[in-house]
Scaffold this motif. Structure first.
Motif, short mmCIF file in Angstrom:
data_model
loop_
_atom_site.label_atom_id
_atom_site.label_comp_id
_atom_site.label_asym_id
_atom_site.label_seq_id
_atom_site.Cartn_x
_atom_site.Cartn_y
_atom_site.Cartn_z
N ASN A 83 38.56 35.16 32.31
CA ASN A 83 38.86 34.16 33.34
C ASN A 83 38.34 34.55 34.72
O ASN A 83 38.45 33.76 35.66
CB ASN A 83 40.37 33.95 33.43
N CYS A 84 37.79 35.74 34.84
CA CYS A 84 37.39 36.27 36.15
C CYS A 84 35.97 35.85 36.48
O CYS A 84 35.02 36.21 35.78
CB CYS A 84 37.49 37.79 36.13
N THR A 85 35.80 35.07 37.56
CA THR A 85 34.48 34.63 38.00
C THR A 85 34.32 34.87 39.49
O THR A 85 35.31 34.91 40.23
CB THR A 85 34.25 33.14 37.70
N ILE A 86 33.10 35.02 39.95
CA ILE A 86 32.86 35.18 41.38
C ILE A 86 32.87 33.81 42.04
O ILE A 86 32.62 32.79 41.40
CB ILE A 86 31.53 35.90 41.66
N SER A 87 33.14 33.79 43.32
CA SER A 87 33.34 32.52 44.03
C SER A 87 32.10 31.64 44.03
O SER A 87 32.19 30.42 44.07
CB SER A 87 33.79 32.80 45.46
N SER A 88 30.92 32.26 43.98
CA SER A 88 29.69 31.48 43.98
C SER A 88 29.32 30.97 42.60
O SER A 88 28.31 30.31 42.41
CB SER A 88 28.53 32.33 44.52
N GLY A 89 30.17 31.28 41.62
CA GLY A 89 29.92 30.85 40.26
C GLY A 89 29.40 31.98 39.40
O GLY A 89 28.70 32.87 39.86
N GLY A 90 29.73 31.95 38.13
CA GLY A 90 29.25 32.98 37.22
C GLY A 90 30.31 34.02 36.97
O GLY A 90 31.26 34.18 37.73
N SER A 91 30.14 34.76 35.89
CA SER A 91 31.14 35.73 35.46
C SER A 91 30.90 37.10 36.07
O SER A 91 29.76 37.56 36.20
CB SER A 91 31.13 35.85 33.94
N ILE A 92 31.97 37.77 36.45
CA ILE A 92 31.88 39.16 36.90
C ILE A 92 31.79 40.09 35.70
O ILE A 92 31.22 41.17 35.77
CB ILE A 92 33.12 39.52 37.76
N ASN A 93 32.34 39.66 34.57
CA ASN A 93 32.41 40.48 33.37
C ASN A 93 33.19 41.75 33.63
O ASN A 93 34.10 41.76 34.45
CB ASN A 93 31.01 40.77 32.83
N GLU A 94 32.82 42.85 32.98
CA GLU A 94 33.62 44.06 33.07
C GLU A 94 33.42 44.83 34.36
O GLU A 94 34.12 45.80 34.62
CB GLU A 94 33.33 44.97 31.88
N THR A 95 32.47 44.42 35.22
CA THR A 95 32.24 45.15 36.47
C THR A 95 33.25 44.80 37.55
O THR A 95 33.35 45.51 38.54
CB THR A 95 30.83 44.87 37.02
N GLY A 96 33.96 43.69 37.38
CA GLY A 96 34.87 43.25 38.43
C GLY A 96 36.23 42.86 37.90
O GLY A 96 36.44 42.72 36.70
N ILE A 97 37.17 42.68 38.83
CA ILE A 97 38.54 42.30 38.50
C ILE A 97 38.96 41.21 39.47
O ILE A 97 38.74 41.33 40.69
CB ILE A 97 39.50 43.51 38.63
N CYS A 98 39.59 40.17 38.96
CA CYS A 98 40.07 39.07 39.80
C CYS A 98 41.60 39.05 39.83
O CYS A 98 42.25 39.27 38.81
CB CYS A 98 39.59 37.72 39.28
N VAL A 99 42.13 38.75 41.00
CA VAL A 99 43.57 38.60 41.18
C VAL A 99 43.86 37.13 41.47
O VAL A 99 43.21 36.51 42.31
CB VAL A 99 44.07 39.49 42.34
#
Length: 234
Positions: free
Chosen positions: A147-163
């Protein structure tokens, strides 16, 4: 990755965010970094990975003399060297301090990190007030990787974490209480610090308008261990 920071630093009085102090025994390896000699007053939690080395995030372009390290017992240490690592990814750096730390260091075994295959409600953002060495926390719920995506669109995948966004009015006020103070948070999941802040979205009332995004320290764990001298894995 381009790091985007929504720097809206308006003063908000009476914010309703639930801020509580942290018992020093919970994260004894978390230390406070103060940025000195610049117009803004900035603090950031960093991680003691060995007796002399600290993993930090926002210090890449800062001279050692412009940094001050304070542990949760109030002991101040000067920084001897600032070294950018991982080709500047997420502006990771390690700091070498003159005086050794004693006690438990930041755990970097693979099993220490959460896989984020599902949402994690038992999370918190850690930060320091500018005039205190007492670590503070704000509750948070972490998204699953899917469910974690960057604000500009697209997935962060395992490199990032969303709160997930917290709709509490004035929630972002823990980040700042004036136009020249910034308190960068560190994300902890199930008691394991796991991400330095990349992006946050707050409006003029310091209410959340977008997800908080953090990088995933666990993803870069092996690279960090390889480049920081004398990292002790416990």
């Amino acid at each position: 990755m381009i790091v985007l920071l929504a720097l809206v630093l308006s003063f908000i009085a009476g914010g309703e965010v639930a801020v509580t102090p942290v018992d020093p025994s919970a994260y004894p390896y978390v230390v406070k970094v103060d940025f000195l000699g610049i117009p803004e007053y900035i603090t950031e939690p960093a991680l003691m990975v060995s007796a002399r080395y600290i993993l930090a995030s926002k210090t890449a372009d800062t001279e050692p003399a412009a940094l001050k390290i304070t542990d949760q017992a109030g002991k101040v240490r000067s920084v001897f060297k600032v070294t950018p690592i991982l080709d500047g990814v997420f502006t990771y750096t390690y700091l070498k301090v003159c005086d050794k730390f004693n006690g438990r260091t930041y755990p970097m075994t693979a099993s220490s990190y959460n896989d984020l295959s599902s949402d994690v409600p038992n999370s918190e953002m850690l930060f320091y007030y500018n005039n205190s060495h007492v670590l503070q926390k704000v509750p948070a719920t972490v998204m699953s990787t899917a469910n974690c995506t960057i604000s500009s669109g697209g997935s962060i995948n395992e490199t990032g974490i969303c709160v997930y966004q917290d709709t509490t009015p004035g929630f972002c006020s823990f980040l700042s209480n004036s136009s020249d103070i910034m308190r960068w948070p560190l994300l902890s999941i199930n008691g394991q610090p796991q991400g330095f802040l990349e992006y946050y979205g707050c409006d003029a009332t310091m209410t959340v308008t977008d997800d908080f995004d953090f990088n995933n320290i666990g993803y870069y764990r092996s690279d960090i261990i390889d480049v920081i001298p004398l990292v002790t894995i416990k």
